[in-house]
Design a protein around this motif. Structure first.
Motif, PDB file in Angstrom:
ATOM      1  N   ILE A  55       0.859  -1.179   0.000  1.00 31.19           N
ATOM      2  CA  ILE A  55       0.000   0.000   0.000  1.00 31.19           C
ATOM      3  C   ILE A  55       0.896   1.229   0.000  1.00 31.19           C
ATOM      4  O   ILE A  55       1.845   1.308   0.784  1.00 31.19           O
ATOM      5  N   ILE A  56       0.590   2.166  -0.870  1.00 31.86           N
ATOM      6  CA  ILE A  56       1.296   3.443  -0.890  1.00 31.86           C
ATOM      7  C   ILE A  56       0.260   4.522  -0.603  1.00 31.86           C
ATOM      8  O   ILE A  56      -0.791   4.581  -1.235  1.00 31.86           O
ATOM      9  N   LEU A  57       0.572   5.350   0.391  1.00 29.31           N
ATOM     10  CA  LEU A  57      -0.319   6.438   0.755  1.00 29.31           C
ATOM     11  C   LEU A  57       0.518   7.645   1.123  1.00 29.31           C
ATOM     12  O   LEU A  57       1.701   7.516   1.426  1.00 29.31           O
ATOM     13  N   PRO A  58      -0.086   8.835   1.112  1.00 29.92           N
ATOM     14  CA  PRO A  58       0.689  10.022   1.502  1.00 29.92           C
ATOM     15  C   PRO A  58       1.165   9.908   2.942  1.00 29.92           C
ATOM     16  O   PRO A  58       0.530   9.257   3.774  1.00 29.92           O
ATOM     17  N   GLY A  59       2.285  10.544   3.224  1.00 35.52           N
ATOM     18  CA  GLY A  59       2.790  10.572   4.587  1.00 35.52           C
ATOM     19  C   GLY A  59       1.886  11.400   5.487  1.00 35.52           C
ATOM     20  O   GLY A  59       1.151  12.271   5.024  1.00 35.52           O
ATOM     21  N   PHE A  60       1.960  11.125   6.762  1.00 38.85           N
ATOM     22  CA  PHE A  60       1.166  11.862   7.732  1.00 38.85           C
ATOM     23  C   PHE A  60       1.877  13.164   8.108  1.00 38.85           C
ATOM     24  O   PHE A  60       3.091  13.291   7.960  1.00 38.85           O
ATOM     25  N   VAL A  61       1.110  14.122   8.606  1.00 36.23           N
ATOM     26  CA  VAL A  61       1.638  15.428   8.985  1.00 36.23           C
ATOM     27  C   VAL A  61       1.412  15.629  10.480  1.00 36.23           C
ATOM     28  O   VAL A  61       0.303  15.425  10.972  1.00 36.23           O
ATOM     29  N   ASP A  62       2.461  16.014  11.183  1.00 34.66           N
ATOM     30  CA  ASP A  62       2.374  16.353  12.607  1.00 34.66           C
ATOM     31  C   ASP A  62       2.584  17.856  12.708  1.00 34.66           C
ATOM     32  O   ASP A  62       3.668  18.359  12.398  1.00 34.66           O
ATOM     33  N   THR A  63       1.562  18.570  13.129  1.00 36.63           N
ATOM     34  CA  THR A  63       1.616  20.032  13.103  1.00 36.63           C
ATOM     35  C   THR A  63       2.154  20.671  14.381  1.00 36.63           C
ATOM     36  O   THR A  63       2.246  21.900  14.446  1.00 36.63           O
ATOM     37  N   HIS A  64       2.510  19.875  15.373  1.00 35.55           N
ATOM     38  CA  HIS A  64       3.025  20.459  16.620  1.00 35.55           C
ATOM     39  C   HIS A  64       3.895  19.427  17.340  1.00 35.55           C
ATOM     40  O   HIS A  64       3.393  18.581  18.064  1.00 35.55           O
ATOM     41  N   ARG A  65       5.182  19.542  17.127  1.00 34.42           N
ATOM     42  CA  ARG A  65       6.109  18.628  17.795  1.00 34.42           C
ATOM     43  C   ARG A  65       7.323  19.418  18.258  1.00 34.42           C
ATOM     44  O   ARG A  65       7.897  20.167  17.487  1.00 34.42           O
ATOM     45  N   HIS A  66       7.707  19.246  19.508  1.00 32.28           N
ATOM     46  CA  HIS A  66       8.917  19.845  20.051  1.00 32.28           C
ATOM     47  C   HIS A  66      10.034  18.822  19.839  1.00 32.28           C
ATOM     48  O   HIS A  66      10.333  18.014  20.717  1.00 32.28           O
ATOM     49  N   MET A  67      10.637  18.866  18.675  1.00 32.32           N
ATOM     50  CA  MET A  67      11.601  17.849  18.263  1.00 32.32           C
ATOM     51  C   MET A  67      12.793  17.732  19.215  1.00 32.32           C
ATOM     52  O   MET A  67      13.266  16.643  19.480  1.00 32.32           O
ATOM     53  N   TRP A  68      13.254  18.865  19.730  1.00 35.84           N
ATOM     54  CA  TRP A  68      14.443  18.865  20.583  1.00 35.84           C
ATOM     55  C   TRP A  68      14.258  18.022  21.832  1.00 35.84           C
ATOM     56  O   TRP A  68      15.232  17.568  22.426  1.00 35.84           O
ATOM     57  N   GLN A  69      13.025  17.789  22.241  1.00 35.09           N
ATOM     58  CA  GLN A  69      12.766  17.048  23.472  1.00 35.09           C
ATOM     59  C   GLN A  69      12.883  15.524  23.303  1.00 35.09           C
ATOM     60  O   GLN A  69      12.592  14.781  24.223  1.00 35.09           O
ATOM     61  N   GLY A  70      13.374  15.096  22.148  1.00 34.41           N
ATOM     62  CA  GLY A  70      13.526  13.667  21.890  1.00 34.41           C
ATOM     63  C   GLY A  70      14.334  12.935  22.957  1.00 34.41           C
ATOM     64  O   GLY A  70      14.035  11.793  23.300  1.00 34.41           O
ATOM     65  N   LEU A  71      15.363  13.581  23.488  1.00 32.87           N
ATOM     66  CA  LEU A  71      16.171  12.953  24.538  1.00 32.87           C
ATOM     67  C   LEU A  71      15.448  12.901  25.880  1.00 32.87           C
ATOM     68  O   LEU A  71      15.841  12.156  26.768  1.00 32.87           O
ATOM     69  N   LEU A  72      14.406  13.692  26.028  1.00 37.16           N
ATOM     70  CA  LEU A  72      13.700  13.786  27.306  1.00 37.16           C
ATOM     71  C   LEU A  72      12.401  12.983  27.337  1.00 37.16           C
ATOM     72  O   LEU A  72      11.749  12.911  28.377  1.00 37.16           O
ATOM     73  N   ARG A  73      12.010  12.397  26.222  1.00 29.41           N
ATOM     74  CA  ARG A  73      10.737  11.689  26.148  1.00 29.41           C
ATOM     75  C   ARG A  73      10.648  10.611  27.227  1.00 29.41           C
ATOM     76  O   ARG A  73      11.570   9.851  27.458  1.00 29.41           O
ATOM     77  N   GLY A  74       9.539  10.613  27.912  1.00 32.02           N
ATOM     78  CA  GLY A  74       9.262   9.572  28.890  1.00 32.02           C
ATOM     79  C   GLY A  74       9.805   9.833  30.287  1.00 32.02           C
ATOM     80  O   GLY A  74       9.579   9.020  31.176  1.00 32.02           O
ATOM     81  N   ILE A  75      10.504  10.947  30.510  1.00 33.52           N
ATOM     82  CA  ILE A  75      11.079  11.149  31.849  1.00 33.52           C
ATOM     83  C   ILE A  75      10.116  11.821  32.814  1.00 33.52           C
ATOM     84  O   ILE A  75      10.381  11.849  34.009  1.00 33.52           O
ATOM     85  N   ALA A  76       9.024  12.364  32.305  1.00 34.24           N
ATOM     86  CA  ALA A  76       8.096  13.074  33.199  1.00 34.24           C
ATOM     87  C   ALA A  76       6.647  12.790  32.800  1.00 34.24           C
ATOM     88  O   ALA A  76       5.866  13.711  32.573  1.00 34.24           O
ATOM     89  N   PRO A  77       6.251  11.519  32.738  1.00 34.70           N
ATOM     90  CA  PRO A  77       4.909  11.199  32.245  1.00 34.70           C
ATOM     91  C   PRO A  77       3.772  11.694  33.137  1.00 34.70           C
ATOM     92  O   PRO A  77       2.659  11.876  32.663  1.00 34.70           O
ATOM     93  N   ALA A  78       4.033  11.947  34.406  1.00 37.11           N
ATOM     94  CA  ALA A  78       2.969  12.373  35.319  1.00 37.11           C
ATOM     95  C   ALA A  78       3.016  13.870  35.614  1.00 37.11           C
ATOM     96  O   ALA A  78       2.273  14.355  36.457  1.00 37.11           O
ATOM     97  N   HIS A  79       3.874  14.588  34.918  1.00 37.60           N
ATOM     98  CA  HIS A  79       3.985  16.027  35.150  1.00 37.60           C
ATOM     99  C   HIS A  79       2.692  16.748  34.777  1.00 37.60           C
ATOM    100  O   HIS A  79       2.080  16.450  33.756  1.00 37.60           O
ATOM    101  N   THR A  80       2.326  17.711  35.589  1.00 35.50           N
ATOM    102  CA  THR A  80       1.261  18.638  35.209  1.00 35.50           C
ATOM    103  C   THR A  80       1.886  19.665  34.257  1.00 35.50           C
ATOM    104  O   THR A  80       3.124  19.728  34.112  1.00 35.50           O
ATOM    105  N   PHE A  81       1.065  20.479  33.620  1.00 34.56           N
ATOM    106  CA  PHE A  81       1.610  21.494  32.717  1.00 34.56           C
ATOM    107  C   PHE A  81       2.540  22.462  33.455  1.00 34.56           C
ATOM    108  O   PHE A  81       3.647  22.743  32.965  1.00 34.56           O
ATOM    109  N   PRO A  82       2.163  22.960  34.639  1.00 37.87           N
ATOM    110  CA  PRO A  82       3.109  23.835  35.350  1.00 37.87           C
ATOM    111  C   PRO A  82       4.427  23.125  35.687  1.00 37.87           C
ATOM    112  O   PRO A  82       5.495  23.731  35.624  1.00 37.87           O
ATOM    113  N   GLN A  83       4.361  21.846  36.047  1.00 35.85           N
ATOM    114  CA  GLN A  83       5.589  21.095  36.324  1.00 35.85           C
ATOM    115  C   GLN A  83       6.439  20.953  35.061  1.00 35.85           C
ATOM    116  O   GLN A  83       7.665  21.050  35.109  1.00 35.85           O
ATOM    117  N   TYR A  84       5.777  20.703  33.932  1.00 35.01           N
ATOM    118  CA  TYR A  84       6.478  20.624  32.650  1.00 35.01           C
ATOM    119  C   TYR A  84       7.191  21.949  32.366  1.00 35.01           C
ATOM    120  O   TYR A  84       8.362  21.966  31.990  1.00 35.01           O
TER     121      TYR A  84
END
Length: 187
Positions: A55-84
């Motif tokens: 199957i060939i289909l168009p690629g998906f688009v992500d309109t809001h990603r903080h790419m630089w945070q790739g090294l930090l993914r998963g370290i604060a899953p329970a953070h509230t927005f103010p904690q983030y």
């Protein structure tokens, strides 16, 4: 530039005028689609790829990603927005080196591509110095993803100096991301 013809694929075009093709062909040159249809005539010297049962289909688009945070993914899953805001943007972000930011952007871009996301808007709210920006843009270009780079100041810099973007923004647009047709452009 390499021209590839994908033959006999199930093409999901997302284009009402073309519709979906059960046994279709797709001709691509570099990063551009040249033609979509059935039983297409291949250009001279084109590489043929048998896409039967694919199957060939168009690629998906992500309109809001903080790419630089790739090294930090998963370290604060329970953070509230103010904690983030305090912890990730206030503590971790400013401590990251240009190499850390490059690695985070590259990991995020490759993870996006592996998930079928071919286009992203990088909300890059971490620029504290030109070296940071250069590393972030370099990673996006090296990853081969289509990206819109949203230059943004770091949280501590916004708190200290407000939201006005620095003069470096013009350098980035004029030198690093001057081509509006490139895979990586500036927001």
């Amino acid at each position: 530039m390499t021209i590839r013809v994908f033959r006999n694929a199930r093409l999901l075009t997302m284009d009402p005028a073309l519709g979906d093709l059960e046994h279709g062909d797709l001709i691509v040159e570099g990063d551009r689609i040249l033609d979509v249809g059935a039983n297409l005539r291949a250009p001279e010297g084109a590489e043929t790829v048998d896409a039967t049962d694919r199957i060939i289909l168009p690629g998906f688009v992500d309109t809001h990603r903080h790419m630089w945070q790739g090294l930090l993914r998963g370290i604060a899953p329970a953070h509230t927005f103010p904690q983030y805001m305090d912890n990730i943007l206030g503590d971790f972000g400013p401590a990251m080196t240009p190499h850390d930011l490059y690695t985070g952007n590259l990991l995020s871009a490759r993870a996006a591509l592996a998930s079928g996301i071919t286009t992203i808007q990088d909300i890059s709210n971490i620029q504290d110095a030109p070296a940071h920006t250069d590393a972030l843009v370099t990673a996006l270009k090296e990853a081969g993803i289509r990206a819109v780079f949203g230059y943004g100041k770091s949280f501590p810099d916004i708190l200290a100096h407000g939201t006005v973007l620095p003069a470096d923004t013009r350098r980035v647009r004029g030198r690093l991301l001057a081509d509006p047709e490139a895979l990586v452009t500036m927001a």
